[in-house]
Each structure stands twice: as structure tokens, then as C-alpha cells.
Write a protein that holds these residues in place. Structure first.
Motif, PDB file in Angstrom:
ATOM      1  N   ALA A  52       0.842  -1.212   0.000  1.00  0.00           N
ATOM      2  CA  ALA A  52       0.000   0.000   0.000  1.00  0.00           C
ATOM      3  C   ALA A  52       0.867   1.248   0.000  1.00  0.00           C
ATOM      4  O   ALA A  52       0.588   2.229  -0.706  1.00  0.00           O
ATOM      5  N   GLU A  53       1.949   1.189   0.829  1.00  0.00           N
ATOM      6  CA  GLU A  53       2.854   2.343   0.863  1.00  0.00           C
ATOM      7  C   GLU A  53       3.536   2.535  -0.495  1.00  0.00           C
ATOM      8  O   GLU A  53       3.659   3.668  -0.977  1.00  0.00           O
ATOM      9  N   LEU A  54       3.969   1.398  -1.086  1.00  0.00           N
ATOM     10  CA  LEU A  54       4.576   1.484  -2.408  1.00  0.00           C
ATOM     11  C   LEU A  54       3.587   2.029  -3.443  1.00  0.00           C
ATOM     12  O   LEU A  54       3.959   2.814  -4.317  1.00  0.00           O
ATOM     13  N   GLU A  55       2.332   1.601  -3.326  1.00  0.00           N
ATOM     14  CA  GLU A  55       1.322   2.088  -4.248  1.00  0.00           C
ATOM     15  C   GLU A  55       1.116   3.593  -4.077  1.00  0.00           C
ATOM     16  O   GLU A  55       0.982   4.338  -5.062  1.00  0.00           O
ATOM     17  N   ARG A  56       1.094   4.005  -2.783  1.00  0.00           N
ATOM     18  CA  ARG A  56       0.970   5.441  -2.528  1.00  0.00           C
ATOM     19  C   ARG A  56       2.167   6.203  -3.096  1.00  0.00           C
ATOM     20  O   ARG A  56       2.004   7.278  -3.701  1.00  0.00           O
ATOM     21  N   GLU A  57       3.351   5.630  -2.901  1.00  0.00           N
ATOM     22  CA  GLU A  57       4.541   6.267  -3.447  1.00  0.00           C
ATOM     23  C   GLU A  57       4.483   6.319  -4.984  1.00  0.00           C
ATOM     24  O   GLU A  57       4.858   7.318  -5.603  1.00  0.00           O
ATOM     25  N   TYR A  99       4.419   9.544  -7.084  1.00  0.00           N
ATOM     26  CA  TYR A  99       5.435   9.729  -8.111  1.00  0.00           C
ATOM     27  C   TYR A  99       4.797  10.101  -9.452  1.00  0.00           C
ATOM     28  O   TYR A  99       5.226  11.055 -10.125  1.00  0.00           O
ATOM     29  N   HIS A 100       3.764   9.329  -9.825  1.00  0.00           N
ATOM     30  CA  HIS A 100       3.074   9.639 -11.086  1.00  0.00           C
ATOM     31  C   HIS A 100       2.445  11.032 -11.042  1.00  0.00           C
ATOM     32  O   HIS A 100       2.442  11.756 -12.049  1.00  0.00           O
ATOM     33  N   ARG A 101       1.911  11.380  -9.846  1.00  0.00           N
ATOM     34  CA  ARG A 101       1.328  12.719  -9.717  1.00  0.00           C
ATOM     35  C   ARG A 101       2.400  13.797  -9.884  1.00  0.00           C
ATOM     36  O   ARG A 101       2.186  14.807 -10.585  1.00  0.00           O
ATOM     37  N   MET A 102       3.544  13.592  -9.236  1.00  0.00           N
ATOM     38  CA  MET A 102       4.625  14.562  -9.362  1.00  0.00           C
ATOM     39  C   MET A 102       5.128  14.639 -10.802  1.00  0.00           C
ATOM     40  O   MET A 102       5.410  15.737 -11.313  1.00  0.00           O
ATOM     41  N   VAL A 103       5.233  13.462 -11.472  1.00  0.00           N
ATOM     42  CA  VAL A 103       5.662  13.470 -12.867  1.00  0.00           C
ATOM     43  C   VAL A 103       4.649  14.215 -13.730  1.00  0.00           C
ATOM     44  O   VAL A 103       5.013  15.018 -14.603  1.00  0.00           O
ATOM     45  N   GLN A 125       5.348  17.474 -15.803  1.00  0.00           N
ATOM     46  CA  GLN A 125       5.065  17.566 -17.236  1.00  0.00           C
ATOM     47  C   GLN A 125       4.117  18.723 -17.550  1.00  0.00           C
ATOM     48  O   GLN A 125       4.294  19.438 -18.540  1.00  0.00           O
ATOM     49  N   ALA A 126       3.110  18.882 -16.660  1.00  0.00           N
ATOM     50  CA  ALA A 126       2.177  20.000 -16.862  1.00  0.00           C
ATOM     51  C   ALA A 126       2.908  21.340 -16.719  1.00  0.00           C
ATOM     52  O   ALA A 126       2.692  22.269 -17.516  1.00  0.00           O
TER      53      ALA A 126
END
Length: 413
Positions: free
Chosen positions: A69-74, A78-82, A86-87
Motif C-alpha cells: 500500500a505504501e509502495l502504491e501510494r509512493e 510519483y506519477h502525480r509529481m511526474v 510535465q504539466a
């Protein structure tokens, strides 16, 4: 103690025999107390191990689930930060592209303004009008025109502190803003100079007593011109029309360019009339005026009679010159005028030179202002050596004094 424990164990786990019968044969297995205790201990250890492993697996699975779950959150973070990066990158690129487009558009507009100003100045320099006296005055001393086209009153430039600040700035926007401001200053000076030139021309030509607008309009009607009407604009001064596609100069700049261009075209037309009109003096040497235009006493019969020209006296064969460029439409003897020359100057003007001693041109010749067309004489109905000079406008004789007075402010180059 040992025996007591062993005795207890024997009571709980006595020796046992297990019989097995197969194919008529009987077999048995003896299970002693020790074997039973060993099996029980083994089962107990196995059960404990199973419980331990089960509990361990359960807790480890929960830990793994928490870790996952922690990895999924990370991963999501991460995808959100990427995605945000990108935005942001796309925003920055779009901003930079828009700024570059704006800068390119501004720079191109500046280039077009500069090219427009250059061609406007070139157009102004191509005007071939004569130099003019700055201030033609009326009889009572009033000045018709105080400003001169060569020395117009300059408009004030922009705030010098702003100019210094712009020059000291390295920002391209400030440099372009400063240069555009300087262009506006040049445009203002050109506007002032053009307006001064136009007003000076109007003031001089007003001395002729004619409606100059009608004279200019008549000349337009007499020329071989045509084509659809299109209002003048700043793009008309761009050398390559295709280069101006998609670029619109600001309304104020375009309006000023159109206004100045219209003034320059009017100046060109007025200067063409100054160049072509019969504004010169018809004698190329010292002379004296002996008779005015209008009603006078006829020298032969003593009766009042209209005199449609002016008389100038000088010596015999004094040079008689054309008062403006044109085409000779008559050269010969005319009743009352003696030897006579007539020149068509366009704009509805025809000049007539009478009583000549000799004629130096022929019909159909093209003459320039100041060109000798004959010598002063006393042929025809004349009492003495003199020149009878007439100016006709649209078939009617007008007072030559008007155009001579205007011609005093046109210096021959």
C-alpha cells in the motif's frame, strides 16, 4: 523424580500393539511409551511450528500489504509529481512560445514600422518641388506662412529620463519599446515637416487667386489614369505585400501613416503644379512693367478697352523665356499680336507672348521654364518695343500678376 515422571508417562501412554491382518496372516506392531511420547512431541512441535508459521505468515502478509500500500501510494505520488512536472513543463514551454511569438510579432511589427518609415521618407525625398521662400507676405505686411518646411517646429521627444532608462536596459522589450518611441518621434517630425511644407505651398499658391483644388482636380481628370478605389493604408508603403500578410500595425500608427501619406500626395500634386504652372517671369533680363491687366485707354484710339495681359518693356531682342514647362501650340503671326508664341502648360493654362521680333521655337516643341522662345520686338499692333504677355485659364484670360506674385516665392534650382 525421573521414575515418577516416567511412571506418569507410562500411565498416560502405555505400550500398545497394533494388529494387522492381511491374506490370512496376522501381523502386529508394538508402539512403546517412548515412541508415543516422541510422536506426541513431534506432533506438538509440528503444531507449534504450524501455528508460528501461520501467525508469521499472517503478520508478514499484513506487513507486505502495508508495504505494498505504501509502495502504491509512493507510485501514485510519483506519477502525480511526474504529471505535475510535465504539466509545468508544458506550461513553461507554452508561455515561452507565446512570449517568443509575441516578441517575434513585436519585432516584426517594429521591422514593418521601420520599413514603412523608410519608404515614407524615401517617398518624401522623391518629391521634386522647388525650394520656396518661407514667408510670403501680403501688401500690409501680414505673414502668410511663418514656418518653413526646412525648419519646422520640432515636437518634443519623449521624456529623456525614460529614454536613458530604456537605453541602459538590456531587456529586448525595453529596447524595442525605446526604438518604437524613437520611430514615433521621427514620425511626428515627418508629420510636422510635411504639414509645414503643405501649408507653405498652399500659402504661396493662394496668391494666384485660383481655387487650387479645382486646378489639381482638373489635372487629374486630364491624365490617363484608372483602377479601382482603395483607401490608402500603411501596408501600401511595404515593399513586399506578401511580407505584411498576417501583420496588422496598430491603428494609431496606421492612421498617422495614412494621414502623412495623404499629405505627401497632396504636397506632390501641389509641387507638380508649382513645377508645371506658368509662375516664372517672361523676360530673361532687366525689364520694366508698362501696362497692367484690366481696362485701360487704348494707345491707338484713346478709348477704354479691356487689356487681357501685361506689358513689359526692355531692349530690342531681349530674351523672351517660357514662364513654365509645356508644349508650343502656336508659333507664328497672329493678328494684333504680330509674331506670337502660345504654350500649353497643362492644368488648363495657356500663355501667350506677343509682338516678338523673332521666334526661336516651332509648334509641337517641348520647352522648359526659362527656355528662350524668342526676342522682344514691336511687331503687330504695337507702339514700341515691348512684350505683351497673357495667361489663359480654361479659355478665360486671368491677371498674370497673380501667378507672377506667387512665382516670386519659387526659387529656380
Amino acid at each position: 523424580m525421573k521414575e515418577a515422571v516416567w511412571g506418569t508417562a507410562q500411565r498416560w501412554f502405555p505400550d500398545r500393539q497394533i494388529y494387522h491382518r492381511s491374506d490370512g496372516q496376522v501381523r502386529y506392531f508394538a508402539i512403546s511409551t517412548g515412541v508415543q511420547i516422541g510422536a506426541l512431541l513431534s506432533a506438538t512441535v509440528l503444531a507449534g511450528w504450524l501455528c508460528f508459521t501461520t501467525v508469521s505468515v499472517a503478520f508478514h502478509g499484513r506487513a507486505l500489504a502495508a508495504k505494498d500500500a505504501e509502495l502504491e501510494r509512493e507510485r501514485i505520488n510519483y506519477h502525480r509529481m511526474v504529471a505535475e512536472a510535465q504539466a509545468n513543463e508544458a506550461t513553461v514551454i507554452s508561455f515561452m512560445e507565446s512570449r517568443m511569438e509575441e516578441f517575434d510579432r513585436t519585432a516584426y511589427e517594429f521591422q514593418m514600422r521601420h520599413e514603412t518609415l523608410r519608404q515614407l521618407v524615401d517617398f518624401a525625398e522623391q518629391l521634386t518641388g522647388q525650394d520656396m521662400e518661407p514667408s510670403p507676405a501680403l501688401d500690409d505686411g501680414r505673414v502668410l506662412m511663418a514656418a518653413t518646411p526646412a525648419d519646422p517646429t520640432p515636437r518634443e521627444a519623449r521624456d529623456p529620463l525614460v529614454n536613458v532608462a530604456a537605453l541602459s536596459s538590456d531587456a529586448p522589450e525595453d529596447q524595442i519599446s525605446y526604438l518604437m518611441g524613437e520611430q514615433d518621434t521621427v514620425l511626428a517630425q515627418a508629420e510636422d515637416a510635411t504639414e509645414a511644407r503643405l501649408q507653405n505651398l498652399r500659402a504661396v499658391l493662394r496668391l494666384t487667386g485660383l481655387n487650387i483644388e479645382d486646378v489639381i482636380a482638373e489635372n487629374r481628370e486630364g491624365e490617363e489614369r484608372g483602377g479601382p478605389f482603395e483607401p490608402i493604408s500603411a501596408s501600401d508603403f511595404i515593399a513586399t505585400p506578401s511580407s505584411a500578410a498576417g501583420v496588422e500595425l496598430d491603428d494609431a500608427f496606421s492612421s498617422r501613416i495614412a494621414r502623412i501619406a495623404a499629405r505627401l500626395l497632396e504636397v506632390e500634386e501641389l509641387e507638380e503644379f508649382v513645377d508645371a504652372g506658368p509662375l516664372g517671369v517672361p523676360i530673361g533680363d532687366t525689364y520694366r512693367q508698362t501696362s497692367d491687366f484690366g481696362v485701360r485707354i487704348d494707345p491707338f484710339n484713346g478709348r477704354p478697352t479691356p487689356h487681357r495681359g501685361m506689358d513689359f518693356a526692355a531692349y530690342r531682342r531681349a530674351p523672351i523665356i517660357a514662364t513654365g514647362p509645356g508644349r508650343v501650340i502656336y508659333a507664328g503671326w497672329r493678328s494684333g499680336y504680330g509674331r506670337c508664341v502660345e504654350i500649353d502648360h497643362g492644368y488648363g493654362f495657356v500663355t501667350r507672348y506677343g509682338h516678338l521680333h523673332e521666334i526661336a521655337v516651332r509648334r509641337g516643341d517641348t520647352v522648359e521654364r526659362g527656355q528662350r522662345i524668342g526676342g522682344m520686338g514691336s511687331t503687330g499692333r504695337s507702339t514700341a518695343t515691348h512684350l505683351h504677355y497673357e495667361i489663359w485659364y480654361n479659355g478665360s484670360a486671368i491677371d498674370p500678376e497673380r501667378l507672377l506674385r506667387a512665382g516670386q516665392y519659387v526659387q529656380q534650382g
